[in-house]
Design an enzyme around this catalytic site. Structure first.
Site, mmCIF file in Angstrom:
data_model
loop_
_atom_site.group_PDB
_atom_site.id
_atom_site.type_symbol
_atom_site.label_atom_id
_atom_site.label_comp_id
_atom_site.label_asym_id
_atom_site.label_seq_id
_atom_site.Cartn_x
_atom_site.Cartn_y
_atom_site.Cartn_z
ATOM 1 N N GLU A 155 -4.862 -8.526 0.985
ATOM 2 C CA GLU A 155 -5.693 -8.359 2.090
ATOM 3 C C GLU A 155 -7.119 -8.185 1.941
ATOM 4 O O GLU A 155 -7.642 -7.458 0.672
ATOM 5 C CB GLU A 155 -4.990 -7.125 2.888
ATOM 6 C CG GLU A 155 -3.726 -7.112 3.422
ATOM 7 C CD GLU A 155 -3.205 -5.752 4.110
ATOM 8 O OE1 GLU A 155 -4.034 -5.428 4.782
ATOM 9 O OE2 GLU A 155 -2.082 -5.808 4.124
ATOM 10 N N GLU A 180 0.635 -1.220 -0.066
ATOM 11 C CA GLU A 180 0.093 0.071 -0.148
ATOM 12 C C GLU A 180 0.985 1.211 0.175
ATOM 13 O O GLU A 180 0.817 2.004 0.934
ATOM 14 C CB GLU A 180 -0.974 0.030 1.143
ATOM 15 C CG GLU A 180 -1.873 -1.286 1.282
ATOM 16 C CD GLU A 180 -2.809 -0.913 2.535
ATOM 17 O OE1 GLU A 180 -2.880 -0.252 3.172
ATOM 18 O OE2 GLU A 180 -3.976 -1.665 2.454
HETATM 19 C C1 BGP Z 1 -4.200 -2.366 5.467
HETATM 20 C C2 BGP Z 1 -2.506 -2.390 6.251
HETATM 21 C C3 BGP Z 1 -2.381 -3.195 7.149
HETATM 22 C C4 BGP Z 1 -3.475 -3.289 8.340
HETATM 23 C C5 BGP Z 1 -4.777 -3.311 7.776
HETATM 24 C C6 BGP Z 1 -6.109 -2.920 8.785
HETATM 25 O O1 BGP Z 1 -4.196 -1.062 5.233
HETATM 26 O O2 BGP Z 1 -1.823 -3.022 5.090
HETATM 27 O O3 BGP Z 1 -1.068 -3.051 8.015
HETATM 28 O O4 BGP Z 1 -3.037 -2.783 9.348
HETATM 29 O O5 BGP Z 1 -4.924 -2.277 6.637
HETATM 30 O O6 BGP Z 1 -6.241 -1.664 8.931
HETATM 31 P P1 BGP Z 1 -6.172 -0.937 10.376
HETATM 32 O O7 BGP Z 1 -4.862 -1.601 10.887
HETATM 33 O O8 BGP Z 1 -5.753 0.510 9.851
HETATM 34 O O9 BGP Z 1 -7.307 -1.095 10.854
#
Ligand code: BGP
Length: 466
Positions: free
Chosen positions: A365, A167
């Site tokens: 993801e 990302e």
């Molecule tokens: C994505 C990232 C992860 C993870 C996930 C969940 O954007 O790649 O690192 O953290 O989101 O989001 P958050 O942790 O902000 O709830």
């Protein structure tokens, strides 16, 4: 009864990252990242004041954790190497202790029949590189490319799937536009430079990979947020959605896959005097080193309308071109504040198929962060997270439809295997198939983890009759 069977050899697994899962932040010579530094300066910005130091103890427990991956049906798994651990000074010789850790972690995965997908950068700029200006400084781009080359030399014989970045748009948004990552700058022109230099760094890593002669694949993980206009018949709403797509998706998607930036984006940046500095050689590097496959992180769509608010901007900001739109009746994940829109995953399949040469990709993801999951613990101590199972199925149905229509999707990775630390949200929302007791560090497979194993064993699932 509908059955959803996925293509043979489908990658079932999950993703985490070094900084969110390893813990041991100050062990064995690792240096500080921007996260360690920022937490020291402003701990109040982190949920419950919990910082990145002891995240989820994977550094210590990886052997046991990998057994749990096996138990929950993983045939593949993504994590990231921490630059701060492997090369604590940012440049120079790798740290032997880190080399030993990453080697053994990778070997353990392979011995369990789990393909390692290794990402090189997950928001974790080494502080020593940040002091030089981070991605605004081209020296850092070259240091990153050298670090990538070292990774390929050290681990490239056994790792077959590499990702240059996770990302890359998020540090641009968080660090240079919207103040949710260090260095908390709000400046669109600097953001454009950071985005360009990150893209160049990705291309240079791909170049190094090709030069290494290793026989795996290298790609990039992008968070794609399909942009939907409030009213598809309103020209200005549609233009606003188009601008968002340029800023937040195509700014990395086009150069990563096509080797070129979209004209619309260049036009806006030129109009705003926000074009980054670049050379013609940089453009050639980007053109010649596109990805071999793509990882898609999909969490939420973006709903957009034409600019209606009269905010004033001191500097160029993407938000000059749109307003966010709160769609009435949207299905929300209230803990994260993100809309859940399952069909978005299908729209991504169609977009990649129609506009990006149907390049091989996987869902790298997708997932649902829920606060207070202890509410759902049963008498055996297991979290009964039926909502997570439903969430995954609801997305997989649409993904399956996309694949049936020809999308070249190779797998699905959930965020995340074991509850892990989530940046400024720390441990607020839990995403795992396996719960983590923060006090004891005990891991317990959730109901979703058991279900995920059957999903993977059956290479799909059948809807039960209601
Ligand atoms: C994505 C990232 C992860 C993870 C996930 C969940 O954007 O790649 O690192 O953290 O989101 O989001 P958050 O942790 O902000 O709830």
């Amino acid at each position: 009864m509908a059955t959803y069977t996925f293509p043979e050899g489908f990658w079932w697994g999950s993703a985490t990252s070094g900084p969110q899962a390893e813990g041991a932040a100050d062990v064995d010579g690792r240096s500080q990242s921007i996260w360690d530094y920022w937490f020291e300066k402003e701990p109040e910005r982190f949920f419950d004041g919990v910082g990145p130091k002891d995240t989820s103890t994977f550094y210590k427990n990886y052997k046991e954790d990998i057994k749990l991956l096996k138990a929950t049906g993983h045939n593949s798994f993504r994590t990231s190497i921490q630059w701060t651990r492997l090369i604590p000074d940012g440049t120079g010789e790798p740290n032997p202790k880190a080399v030993a850790f990453y080697n053994d972690m990778i070997d353990t995965l392979i011995a369990e029949g789990i393909s390692p997908f290794i990402n090189l950068f997950h928001f974790d700029m080494p502080m020593c590189m940040m002091e030089k200006g981070g991605w605004e400084n081209r020296e850092v781009v070259d240091a990153y490319a050298a670090y990538a080359k070292t990774c390929f030399e050290l681990f490239g014989d056994k790792v077959k799937y590499w990702l240059t970045f996770n990302e890359p748009m998020v540090p641009v948004e968080g660090g240079y536009l919207y103040d949710f990552h260090y260095p908390c700058v709000k400046d669109g022109k600097r953001a454009a430079q950071v985005a360009f230099n990150t893209m160049l760094a990705s291309a240079k890593a791909i170049e190094a990979y090709k030069q290494s002669g290793k026989d795996g694949m290298i790609g990039i993980v992008l968070n794609l947020t399909p942009s939907y206009p409030r009213n598809a018949d309103d020209k200005e709403d549609v233009e606003a959605a188009y601008a968002c797509d340029l800023f937040f998706n195509r700014s990395f998607l086009d150069p990563s896959i096509k080797g070129e930036y979209p004209h619309g984006l260049i036009k806006i940046l030129r109009e705003q005097d926000a074009l980054p500095y670049y050379t013609s050689e940089d453009l050639k590097t980007i053109k010649d080193n596109t990805v071999m496959f793509l990882g898609v992180n999909y969490y939420q769509p973006r709903r957009v309308k034409k600019k209606e608010s009269d905010t004033t901007f001191d500097t160029f900001m993407p938000d000059m071109y749109f307003d966010n739109y709160q769609m009435p009746g949207a299905k929300m994940n209230p803990y994260r504040g993100w809309e859940i829109y399952e069909k978005g995953i299908y729209d991504i399949c169609t977009n990649i198929r129609e506009n990006y040469d149907n390049i091989p990709f996987y869902i790298s993801e997708n997932g649902m962060g829920v606060e207070g999951e202890e509410r759902f613990i049963n008498e055996d101590g297991k979290i009964e997270d039926d909502y997570r199972i439903e969430f995954i199925k609801d997305h997989l149905r649409w993904l399956h439809k996309g694949i049936e229509e020809g999308a070249n999707c190779k797998g699905y990775h959930l965020w995340t295997p074991i509850d892990c630390w989530s940046w400024t949200n720390a441990y607020k929302n839990r995403y795992g198939l396996i719960s983590l007791d923060l006090k004891t560090q005990k891991r317990t497979v959730k109901k979703s983890g058991e279900w995920y194993k059957t999903l993977s064993d059956n290479n799909g699932f059948t809807d039960e009759e209601k």
